[in-house]
Design a protein around this motif. Structure first.
Motif, PDB file in Angstrom:
ATOM      1  N   ILE A 268       0.859  -1.183   0.000  1.00 50.24           N
ATOM      2  CA  ILE A 268       0.000   0.000   0.000  1.00 50.24           C
ATOM      3  C   ILE A 268       0.898   1.236   0.000  1.00 50.24           C
ATOM      4  O   ILE A 268       1.730   1.400   0.910  1.00 50.24           O
ATOM      5  CB  ILE A 268      -0.922   0.015   1.232  1.00 50.24           C
ATOM      6  CG1 ILE A 268      -1.868  -1.187   1.183  1.00 50.24           C
ATOM      7  CG2 ILE A 268      -1.720   1.315   1.290  1.00 50.24           C
ATOM      8  CD1 ILE A 268      -2.709  -1.354   2.435  1.00 50.24           C
ATOM      9  N   PRO A 269       0.773   2.092  -1.011  1.00 49.28           N
ATOM     10  CA  PRO A 269       1.682   3.241  -1.093  1.00 49.28           C
ATOM     11  C   PRO A 269       1.396   4.298  -0.040  1.00 49.28           C
ATOM     12  O   PRO A 269       0.243   4.592   0.265  1.00 49.28           O
ATOM     13  CB  PRO A 269       1.425   3.796  -2.499  1.00 49.28           C
ATOM     14  CG  PRO A 269       0.049   3.333  -2.857  1.00 49.28           C
ATOM     15  CD  PRO A 269      -0.139   2.016  -2.174  1.00 49.28           C
ATOM     16  N   THR A 270       2.451   4.844   0.526  1.00 47.20           N
ATOM     17  CA  THR A 270       2.335   5.963   1.456  1.00 47.20           C
ATOM     18  C   THR A 270       2.499   7.263   0.663  1.00 47.20           C
ATOM     19  O   THR A 270       2.815   7.246  -0.530  1.00 47.20           O
ATOM     20  CB  THR A 270       3.433   5.891   2.531  1.00 47.20           C
ATOM     21  OG1 THR A 270       4.716   5.982   1.880  1.00 47.20           O
ATOM     22  CG2 THR A 270       3.352   4.575   3.305  1.00 47.20           C
ATOM     23  N   MET A 271       2.299   8.387   1.327  1.00 44.19           N
ATOM     24  CA  MET A 271       2.486   9.676   0.656  1.00 44.19           C
ATOM     25  C   MET A 271       3.922   9.832   0.140  1.00 44.19           C
ATOM     26  O   MET A 271       4.125  10.255  -1.010  1.00 44.19           O
ATOM     27  CB  MET A 271       2.129  10.814   1.614  1.00 44.19           C
ATOM     28  CG  MET A 271       2.168  12.190   0.980  1.00 44.19           C
ATOM     29  SD  MET A 271       0.960  12.349  -0.361  1.00 44.19           S
ATOM     30  CE  MET A 271       1.214  14.060  -0.802  1.00 44.19           C
ATOM     31  N   PRO A 272       4.946   9.477   0.953  1.00 42.30           N
ATOM     32  CA  PRO A 272       6.322   9.556   0.425  1.00 42.30           C
ATOM     33  C   PRO A 272       6.533   8.662  -0.804  1.00 42.30           C
ATOM     34  O   PRO A 272       7.258   9.045  -1.729  1.00 42.30           O
ATOM     35  CB  PRO A 272       7.179   9.089   1.609  1.00 42.30           C
ATOM     36  CG  PRO A 272       6.367   9.432   2.806  1.00 42.30           C
ATOM     37  CD  PRO A 272       4.944   9.193   2.399  1.00 42.30           C
ATOM     38  N   ASP A 273       5.907   7.472  -0.814  1.00 39.52           N
ATOM     39  CA  ASP A 273       6.033   6.572  -1.966  1.00 39.52           C
ATOM     40  C   ASP A 273       5.492   7.243  -3.230  1.00 39.52           C
ATOM     41  O   ASP A 273       6.138   7.235  -4.283  1.00 39.52           O
ATOM     42  CB  ASP A 273       5.264   5.271  -1.724  1.00 39.52           C
ATOM     43  CG  ASP A 273       5.910   4.390  -0.679  1.00 39.52           C
ATOM     44  OD1 ASP A 273       7.143   4.455  -0.535  1.00 39.52           O
ATOM     45  OD2 ASP A 273       5.179   3.641  -0.001  1.00 39.52           O
TER      46      ASP A 273
ATOM     47  N   MET B 227       4.925  10.433  -3.802  1.00 46.97           N
ATOM     48  CA  MET B 227       5.724  11.588  -4.184  1.00 46.97           C
ATOM     49  C   MET B 227       7.031  11.166  -4.844  1.00 46.97           C
ATOM     50  O   MET B 227       7.529  11.846  -5.749  1.00 46.97           O
ATOM     51  CB  MET B 227       6.015  12.471  -2.967  1.00 46.97           C
ATOM     52  CG  MET B 227       4.798  13.229  -2.442  1.00 46.97           C
ATOM     53  SD  MET B 227       3.969  14.245  -3.706  1.00 46.97           S
ATOM     54  CE  MET B 227       5.267  15.382  -4.142  1.00 46.97           C
ATOM     55  N   MET B 228       7.588  10.034  -4.415  1.00 50.62           N
ATOM     56  CA  MET B 228       8.810   9.533  -5.037  1.00 50.62           C
ATOM     57  C   MET B 228       8.551   9.119  -6.477  1.00 50.62           C
ATOM     58  O   MET B 228       9.349   9.411  -7.382  1.00 50.62           O
ATOM     59  CB  MET B 228       9.358   8.343  -4.233  1.00 50.62           C
ATOM     60  CG  MET B 228      10.674   7.795  -4.765  1.00 50.62           C
ATOM     61  SD  MET B 228      12.016   9.011  -4.743  1.00 50.62           S
ATOM     62  CE  MET B 228      12.306   9.142  -2.982  1.00 50.62           C
ATOM     63  N   VAL B 229       7.406   8.456  -6.725  1.00 52.07           N
ATOM     64  CA  VAL B 229       7.051   8.040  -8.085  1.00 52.07           C
ATOM     65  C   VAL B 229       6.895   9.263  -8.986  1.00 52.07           C
ATOM     66  O   VAL B 229       7.474   9.331 -10.077  1.00 52.07           O
ATOM     67  CB  VAL B 229       5.743   7.209  -8.082  1.00 52.07           C
ATOM     68  CG1 VAL B 229       5.253   6.980  -9.508  1.00 52.07           C
ATOM     69  CG2 VAL B 229       5.958   5.871  -7.382  1.00 52.07           C
TER      70      VAL B 229
ATOM     71  N   GLY C 279       3.030   1.621  -7.477  1.00 56.62           N
ATOM     72  CA  GLY C 279       2.157   2.176  -8.509  1.00 56.62           C
ATOM     73  C   GLY C 279       2.830   2.999  -9.589  1.00 56.62           C
ATOM     74  O   GLY C 279       2.181   3.887 -10.166  1.00 56.62           O
ATOM     75  N   ALA C 280       4.107   2.729  -9.908  1.00 55.44           N
ATOM     76  CA  ALA C 280       4.793   3.520 -10.942  1.00 55.44           C
ATOM     77  C   ALA C 280       4.064   3.456 -12.278  1.00 55.44           C
ATOM     78  O   ALA C 280       3.778   4.487 -12.902  1.00 55.44           O
ATOM     79  CB  ALA C 280       6.237   3.043 -11.097  1.00 55.44           C
ATOM     80  N   SER C 281       3.754   2.242 -12.734  1.00 53.21           N
ATOM     81  CA  SER C 281       3.104   2.119 -14.045  1.00 53.21           C
ATOM     82  C   SER C 281       1.662   2.611 -14.002  1.00 53.21           C
ATOM     83  O   SER C 281       1.133   3.073 -15.009  1.00 53.21           O
ATOM     84  CB  SER C 281       3.161   0.673 -14.545  1.00 53.21           C
ATOM     85  OG  SER C 281       2.432  -0.188 -13.700  1.00 53.21           O
ATOM     86  N   ARG C 282       1.012   2.534 -12.834  1.00 53.98           N
ATOM     87  CA  ARG C 282      -0.360   3.032 -12.721  1.00 53.98           C
ATOM     88  C   ARG C 282      -0.385   4.552 -12.890  1.00 53.98           C
ATOM     89  O   ARG C 282      -1.223   5.094 -13.613  1.00 53.98           O
ATOM     90  CB  ARG C 282      -0.963   2.630 -11.371  1.00 53.98           C
ATOM     91  CG  ARG C 282      -2.439   3.012 -11.229  1.00 53.98           C
ATOM     92  CD  ARG C 282      -3.041   2.475  -9.950  1.00 53.98           C
ATOM     93  NE  ARG C 282      -2.443   3.058  -8.769  1.00 53.98           N
ATOM     94  CZ  ARG C 282      -1.659   2.404  -7.913  1.00 53.98           C
ATOM     95  NH1 ARG C 282      -1.381   1.135  -8.136  1.00 53.98           N
ATOM     96  NH2 ARG C 282      -1.163   3.001  -6.845  1.00 53.98           N
TER      97      ARG C 282
END
Length: 420
Positions: free
Chosen positions: A230-235, A237-239, A303-306
Motif C-alpha cells: 500500500i503506497p504511502t504519501m512519500p512513496d 511523491m517519489m514516483v 504504482g509507478a506504471s499506474r
C-alpha cells in the motif's frame, strides 16, 4: 462547411477543457469497471481506451472544444509523455524485451514498406477513376504534398518538414496534407485501439504464437505482486518525483543537444537528430532503462506504471481532441487517397502477420510506430499491457532514424506514379 477547428469553440479556457477531459477519463474507467450487465456488454464491444480517445474527438469536431487552439496537447506530449515513459521503463526487463525483437522488427519493417509502396499505389488507384484528385503540376502537384505525409507516417514531424524542404510543395497544399495526415492517422489510431481490445480473437485469426509477449506480461505481473504494498504519501511523491524529475533533466539535455547538432552538424537533420522532441523521448527512455537496474525498480510496487498510465491516458485524450472529423468534407478526394494508402499498409501487415503468425500486438505497434511515432506508439503498446509500452517507443525511435530516407524513396515512386 467550415471545419469546427477553424471556428471559435464553445469552451476556450484550457483549465475547463482539462477538467472535461479528466472527467471523461474518470467516467469511462468507472463504468468500464462496473458489474452492471449493460456496461459489461457495452465494453465487451467497445474498448474503454477507444472511448478515452473518441469522446474528446467528437467534442472537438462539433466545436465544443478545440484541439488546435488548446495548449494541452503540447503540455501532455512534452511533460506527461516522457514522465510516463520513465515510469513504464523503470521496471523494465531488457532480457524479456529482447526476446520480442524478431517479430516486432519484422512487423515494423513491414509497416514501413506498406507506407513506402502504399503511397504510389494509392495514386495509381485514384488516378484510374479520378485523375484530377492526384494531378497538378509544379509546386501544386499533389504527389509533392503526399511526400510530407510519407515523412510523417514513417518517421515523424521532423521527417515531414524535411520532405517539405526537399520536394517544395505549395504551402496551401501542404496545409491540406497536414489535415489528411492528422485525420487519417487519428482514425487509424482509433482502429488499432479497438483492435487492442479484441486482441485474443485477432490472435486466433493469425494463429499467432504469443508466448514471448505473454511471458513478458506474466513476468512483470509476478514481479509487481512480489513487491506490491500500500503506497504511502512519500512513496507516491517519489514516483511522481522520479517521473517528472527525469522529464526535467531530459528537457535540459535535449535543449542543449538539439541546438548544438543544428549548429555544428546540420547534416544530421536527415536522422531527426536536430529535433528536440526526438532527444526528449530518447533521453527519458534511456534514464528509465538505467533506473531499471537500480532499486528504483521497486517503485513499481507502489504504482509507478499506474501513475504512468494516468499520464498516458491524459495524452490519449489530448490526441483525441486534435481530430476534426468534419474536415473530411472539405477535400474528400485527398482523404480518399489517405485511406487507400493506409488500407494497403494494413493489407501488407495482415499478410505478413498471417505468414509469420505474429500476435496482433506486433501488427498494431509496428504500424503505429510508423504512422503515429513516439507520441502514440506507447499508447497502443500499453493498451495491451503497461509493461509493453517501451516496445512501442524503441520502434518509433528507429522510425525517426529511417524516416527521411524511406519517405524520399516513397516520394520518387509517387512522382513516377503520378506521371503514368
Amino acid at each position: 462547411m467550415e471545419p469546427a477547428a477553424a471556428q471559435t469553440p464553445l469552451i476556450t479556457n484550457d483549465a475547463v477543457v482539462l477538467g472535461i477531459l479528466v472527467l471523461i477519463l474518470a467516467l469511462v474507467f468507472k463504468t468500464a469497471s462496473s458489474k452492471r450487465p449493460f456496461f459489461r456488454k457495452f465494453y465487451g464491444v467497445v474498448p474503454s481506451v477507444l472511448l478515452c480517445y473518441l469522446i474528446p474527438s467528437l467534442l472537438n469536431s462539433f466545436g465544443v472544444i478545440s484541439g488546435e487552439q488548446s495548449g494541452l496537447y503540447h503540455v501532455a506530449s512534452r511533460y506527461l509523455l516522457p514522465a510516463s515513459l520513465v515510469l513504464f521503463t523503470v521496471s523494465l526487463d531488457l532480457k524479456e524485451i529482447w526476446k520480442l525483437r524478431h517479430k516486432a522488427g519484422a512487423m515494423f519493417i513491414t509497416g514501413t514498406v506498406g507506407i513506402l509502396i502504399g503511397g504510389p499505389l494509392a495514386i495509381l488507384i485514384v488516378s484510374s477513376f479520378a485523375p484530377d484528385i492526384v494531378g497538378g503540376s509544379g509546386p501544386f502537384a499533389v504527389w509533392r504534398g503526399l511526400t510530407t505525409i510519407a515523412g510523417s507516417w514513417i518517421g515523424g514531424g521532423a521527417n515531414q518538414l524535411a520532405m517539405f524542404e526537399v520536394f517544395q510543395p505549395d504551402p496551401n497544399l501542404f496545409s491540406a496534407m497536414i489535415a489528411v495526415d492528422v485525420i487519417v492517422g487519428n482514425v487509424w489510431l482509433a482502429v488499432l485501439l479497438y483492435g487492442a481490445g479484441k486482441a485474443e480473437q485477432l490472435d486466433r485469426f493469425f494463429k499467432a504464437d504469443s508466448t514471448a509477449v505473454n511471458e513478458l506480461k506474466d513476468k512483470v505481473e509476478k514481479y509487481r505482486l512480489s513487491i506490491m504494498r500500500i503506497p504511502t504519501m512519500p512513496d507516491t511523491m517519489m514516483v511522481v518525483g522520479v517521473g517528472l524529475g527525469i522529464t526535467g533533466i531530459s528537457h535540459f539535455f535535449a535543449d542543449l543537444i538539439a541546438p548544438w547538432i543544428t549548429l555544428h552538424a546540420p547534416y544530421l537533420e536527415r536522422f531527426s537528430l536536430t529535433s528536440g522532441f526526438f532527444w526528449l523521448v530518447v533521453i527519458a527512455t534511456g534514464f528509465g532503462v538505467m533506473l531499471s537496474f537500480t532499486r528504483a525498480r521497486e517503485l513499481e510496487g507502489v504504482g509507478a506504471s499506474r501513475i504512468g498510465s494516468v499520464f498516458l491516458y491524459l495524452l490519449v485524450a489530448t490526441i483525441g481532441m486534435q481530430m476534426d472529423i468534419t474536415a473530411i468534407v472539405s477535400q474528400p478526394g485527398l482523404f480518399l487517397v489517405g485511406f487507400i494508402w493506409v488500407s494497403i499498409h494494413l493489407l501488407l501487415l495482415v499478410a505478413v502477420g498471417k505468414l509469420i503468425r505474429a500476435p496482433f500486438f506486433f501488427l498494431a505497434v509496428g504500424s503505429e510506430a510508423n504512422i503515429g511515432g513516439a507520441a502514440s506508439a506507447p499508447i497502443i503498446a500499453s493498451a495491451f499491457h503497461p509493461a509493453l509500452a517501451p516496445v512501442g517507443v524503441l520502434l518509433a525511435i528507429f522510425g525517426y532514424a529511417i524516416g527521411t530516407y524511406a519517405a524520399y524513396i516513397c516520394g520518387l515512386l509517387m512522382q513516377m506514379a503520378a506521371a503514368v
